[in-house]
Write an enzyme that holds these catalytic residues in place. Structure first.
Site, PDB file in Angstrom:
ATOM      1  CD  GLU A 106      -5.183   0.453  -3.042  1.00 24.58           C
ATOM      2  OE1 GLU A 106      -4.383   0.769  -2.146  1.00 24.58           O
ATOM      3  OE2 GLU A 106      -4.882  -0.284  -4.005  1.00 24.58           O
ATOM      4  CB  CYS A 144      -1.896  -2.794  -7.649  1.00 27.27           C
ATOM      5  SG  CYS A 144      -0.904  -3.659  -8.857  1.00 27.27           S
ATOM      6  CB  SER A 203      -0.907  -0.007   1.226  1.00 26.66           C
ATOM      7  OG  SER A 203      -0.111   0.021   2.384  1.00 26.66           O
TER       8      SER A 203
HETATM    9  P1  NAD Z   1       0.502  -3.572   2.968  1.00 22.56           P
HETATM   10  O1  NAD Z   1       1.122  -2.278   2.631  1.00 22.56           O
HETATM   11  O2  NAD Z   1      -0.412  -3.631   4.135  1.00 22.56           O
HETATM   12  O3  NAD Z   1       1.624  -4.679   3.243  1.00 22.56           O
HETATM   13  C1  NAD Z   1       2.683  -4.889   2.344  1.00 22.56           C
HETATM   14  C2  NAD Z   1       3.880  -5.429   3.116  1.00 22.56           C
HETATM   15  O4  NAD Z   1       4.286  -4.468   4.076  1.00 22.56           O
HETATM   16  C3  NAD Z   1       3.585  -6.710   3.875  1.00 22.56           C
HETATM   17  O5  NAD Z   1       4.658  -7.590   3.713  1.00 22.56           O
HETATM   18  C4  NAD Z   1       3.414  -6.245   5.324  1.00 22.56           C
HETATM   19  O6  NAD Z   1       3.819  -7.206   6.246  1.00 22.56           O
HETATM   20  C5  NAD Z   1       4.296  -5.020   5.402  1.00 22.56           C
HETATM   21  N1  NAD Z   1       3.794  -3.977   6.302  1.00 22.56           N
HETATM   22  C6  NAD Z   1       2.500  -3.709   6.623  1.00 22.56           C
HETATM   23  N2  NAD Z   1       2.431  -2.632   7.422  1.00 22.56           N
HETATM   24  C7  NAD Z   1       3.696  -2.207   7.622  1.00 22.56           C
HETATM   25  C8  NAD Z   1       4.274  -1.105   8.357  1.00 22.56           C
HETATM   26  N3  NAD Z   1       3.529  -0.256   9.039  1.00 22.56           N
HETATM   27  N4  NAD Z   1       5.614  -0.964   8.306  1.00 22.56           N
HETATM   28  C9  NAD Z   1       6.386  -1.810   7.603  1.00 22.56           C
HETATM   29  N5  NAD Z   1       5.895  -2.862   6.915  1.00 22.56           N
HETATM   30  C10 NAD Z   1       4.564  -3.059   6.908  1.00 22.56           C
HETATM   31  O7  NAD Z   1      -0.228  -4.098   1.649  1.00 22.56           O
HETATM   32  P2  NAD Z   1      -1.170  -5.365   1.486  1.00 22.56           P
HETATM   33  O8  NAD Z   1      -2.452  -5.100   2.189  1.00 22.56           O
HETATM   34  O9  NAD Z   1      -0.419  -6.610   1.806  1.00 22.56           O
HETATM   35  O10 NAD Z   1      -1.391  -5.360  -0.096  1.00 22.56           O
HETATM   36  C11 NAD Z   1      -2.346  -4.570  -0.724  1.00 22.56           C
HETATM   37  C12 NAD Z   1      -1.757  -3.262  -1.194  1.00 22.56           C
HETATM   38  O11 NAD Z   1      -0.662  -3.504  -2.064  1.00 22.56           O
HETATM   39  C13 NAD Z   1      -2.733  -2.428  -2.001  1.00 22.56           C
HETATM   40  O12 NAD Z   1      -2.581  -1.095  -1.635  1.00 22.56           O
HETATM   41  C14 NAD Z   1      -2.302  -2.648  -3.436  1.00 22.56           C
HETATM   42  O13 NAD Z   1      -2.648  -1.631  -4.331  1.00 22.56           O
HETATM   43  C15 NAD Z   1      -0.830  -2.734  -3.261  1.00 22.56           C
HETATM   44  N6  NAD Z   1      -0.180  -3.419  -4.367  1.00 22.56           N
HETATM   45  C16 NAD Z   1       0.504  -2.640  -5.251  1.00 22.56           C
HETATM   46  C17 NAD Z   1       1.091  -3.221  -6.349  1.00 22.56           C
HETATM   47  C18 NAD Z   1       1.818  -2.375  -7.341  1.00 22.56           C
HETATM   48  O14 NAD Z   1       2.403  -2.925  -8.244  1.00 22.56           O
HETATM   49  N7  NAD Z   1       1.809  -1.065  -7.244  1.00 22.56           N
HETATM   50  C19 NAD Z   1       1.006  -4.600  -6.545  1.00 22.56           C
HETATM   51  C20 NAD Z   1       0.324  -5.363  -5.613  1.00 22.56           C
HETATM   52  C21 NAD Z   1      -0.279  -4.756  -4.524  1.00 22.56           C
END
Ligand code: NAD
Length: 482
Positions: free
Chosen positions: A373, A279, A224
């Site tokens: 989102e 995404c 995210s």
């Molecule tokens: P997320 O940001 O919650 O988590 C992603 C990763 O970050 C995970 O491994 C998680 O353990 C870690 N994380 C979570 N909170 C954290 C924090 N505060 N500090 C450090 N690390 C942390 O995302 P999600 O819910 O797993 O995935 C969905 C999101 O990913 C959506 O926003 C989607 O749009 C995005 N996404 C983007 C792409 C792209 O190519 N731009 C591709 C896939 C998913």
């Protein structure tokens, strides 16, 4: 299918007492309980990765890539089993999970072509003097992944980074770590030396530890936007190379001359596929002029999509609650719910997390469903009178992963291609994911750092150039640049 015991065999022992419960979104059942990695384990694995780097980086690329040729065969042989695991831990349909494995195969095929792309350059720059370039690996690198493509996203980074000579710490989402463990197990059986790929499990704490670790040289992140910003800032603040892909709010512009059936089918597939947890999913539809006939068809299409049948689950109870809250808030603010996916229940899977496809009409640009989102199978329709108005709304949104236009006019499509502010653009395509060798990444708040995460661009990220100048002819004169 991967069993609990097999999983435990693939994790390294850790002193931490904390455990992660992995539940299937399909029915809420516990799939596995994994030890959460702590800083001590990260130190231990980074040390192993540093040791492995010495031998792995000195192995010629043509030898390194052989592991991935073996792996490619194994991926193809085990497609069905791998798709089942993705479905189980992520909740998407089996067809969607199979498509995810297909994409992992395509990404691995690209990695297998890297020896052809990273040969470097050489030239005699003056008499008897030669300059050449070498793509040198960075050392121990890290890849941090989200939950929504537990198999594919690790393949955006891992095959390229490893073929190019790096060793890696992979941190999958704590919600979907099982596919990554399986990937590591399969690569080991294909001949990947121990220590080249290492997995840590956990969330925020272990990600922060990765960003702070002095022996990790580069961090790639997919997730995210708020977390992408934190990771990018923290990793670069520690002088690491970083590339962080963030969230999205993809706008599709639907023009009155668009092909009705093709448009309705593609828009609905884009917003509802993988339960909207992509995404690249369509989130806002900018209806330019009168496109009521297309909206009617979209509603017909959406009603054919049934949770638990041709629509998977969303990742968690929390996600279901969040998505339904967005729909309710739009309704309270005066938007019209044309197809309502709230309160979906799947018989026999009452503990699963399902939201049906939802189409919201007459959304205004300031509503939260239009700006934030949602990450669920929801599309918000904003009615506009002109293409200029549609482009202005798209341009104003802070994200920039994808955008698209549906029209039969080449001239109008060309205008949209040139004027939308997004990294990936579709023309009559709802999910414009570039196929390899075309690279993947968005713009604006959908990406922090330079370059794309896949394709040739990834060579620049996972390596650094060494420039060598050689002279073996002692009789050559000292010239102006000596
Ligand atoms: P997320 O940001 O919650 O988590 C992603 C990763 O970050 C995970 O491994 C998680 O353990 C870690 N994380 C979570 N909170 C954290 C924090 N505060 N500090 C450090 N690390 C942390 O995302 P999600 O819910 O797993 O995935 C969905 C999101 O990913 C959506 O926003 C989607 O749009 C995005 N996404 C983007 C792409 C792209 O190519 N731009 C591709 C896939 C998913």
């Amino acid at each position: 299918m991967l069993t609990h015991n097999q999983l435990n065999n693939t994790t390294t022992s850790t002193a931490s007492e904390k455990h992660l419960s992995v539940r299937s979104p399909l029915d809420g059942k516990l799939l596995a309980s994994l030890k959460e990695s702590n800083k001590a384990e990260l130190n231990e694995l980074t040390g192993l990765a540093q040791k492995a780097f010495i031998h792995w980086s000195a192995t010629p690329v043509k030898e390194r890539v052989q592991v991935f040729y073996n792996y490619l065969s194994l991926l193809r042989e085990n497609k069905q089993q791998l798709a089942q695991l993705v479905q189980l831990e992520n909740g998407k349909t089996l067809d969607e999970a199979s498509a995810e494995i297909e994409k992992s195969i395509e990404l691995t095929e690209f990695a297998c072509s890297l020896p052809q792309l990273c040969a470097g350059q050489t030239m005699e720059v003056s008499k008897g003097v030669e300059c050449k370039t070498i793509y040198s690996p960075l050392g121990v690198v890290a890849s941090i992944a989200p939950f929504n493509f537990p198999h594919m996203v690790p393949h955006w980074t891992l095959p390229n980074a490893l073929v190019l000579g790096n060793t890696m710490i992979l941190k999958p989402s704590e919600l979907t770590p099982l596919s990554s463990l399986k990937i590591a197990e399969m690569l080991e059986s294909c001949g990947l030396p121990k220590g080249v790929l290492n997995i840590v499990n956990g969330g925020k704490e272990i990600v922060e530890a990765i960003c702070d670790h002095p022996d990790i040289t580069a961090v790639s992140f997919v997730g995210s936007t708020p977390v992408a910003k934190i990771v990018y800032k923290r990793a670069t603040g520690n002088y690491k190379k970083a590339l962080a892909l963030g969230g999205a709010k993809n706008h599709l512009l639907v023009l009155p001359d668009a092909h009705p059936d093709m448009t309705a089918g593609n828009v609905v597939a884009s917003m509802s596929g993988c339960a909207g947890q992509r995404c690249m999913a369509a989130s806002v539809m900018l209806a330019v002029g009168n496109v009521d006939h297309i909206i009617t068809k979209m509603c017909d299409e959406a009603r054919k999509i049934i949770p638990g049948q041709n629509l998977g689950a969303v990742i968690s109870a929390k996600a279901k609650e969040r998505i339904e809250h967005y729909i309710t808030s739009a309704e309270q603010q005066g938007a019209k719910i044309l197809v309502d996916g709230r309160n979906s229940l799947v018989r026999g899977k009452e503990k699963g997390y399902y939201v049906g496809p939802t189409i919201i009409d007459h959304v205004s640009p300031e509503m939260s469903v239009a700006t934030e989102e949602i990450f669920g199978p929801v599309i918000s329709i904003i009615r506009v009178n002109s293409l200029e108005e549609a482009l202005a709304i798209e341009n104003k949104n802070p994200f920039g992963n994808a955008a698209g236009v549906f029209t039969q006019s080449g001239a109008l499509a060309d205008r949209v291609i040139k004027q939308v502010s997004a990294g990936m653009v579709g023309v009559n395509v709802g999910v414009p994911v570039p196929r390899e060798p075309f690279s993947f990444a968005g713009w604006n708040d959908s990406k922090f750092g330079s370059g794309d995460i896949t394709g040739e661009s990834s060579i620049g990220f996972w390596t650094q150039l060494k420039k060598i100048t050689t002279k073996w002819n002692p009789e050559a004169k000292v010239n102006w640049m000596s």
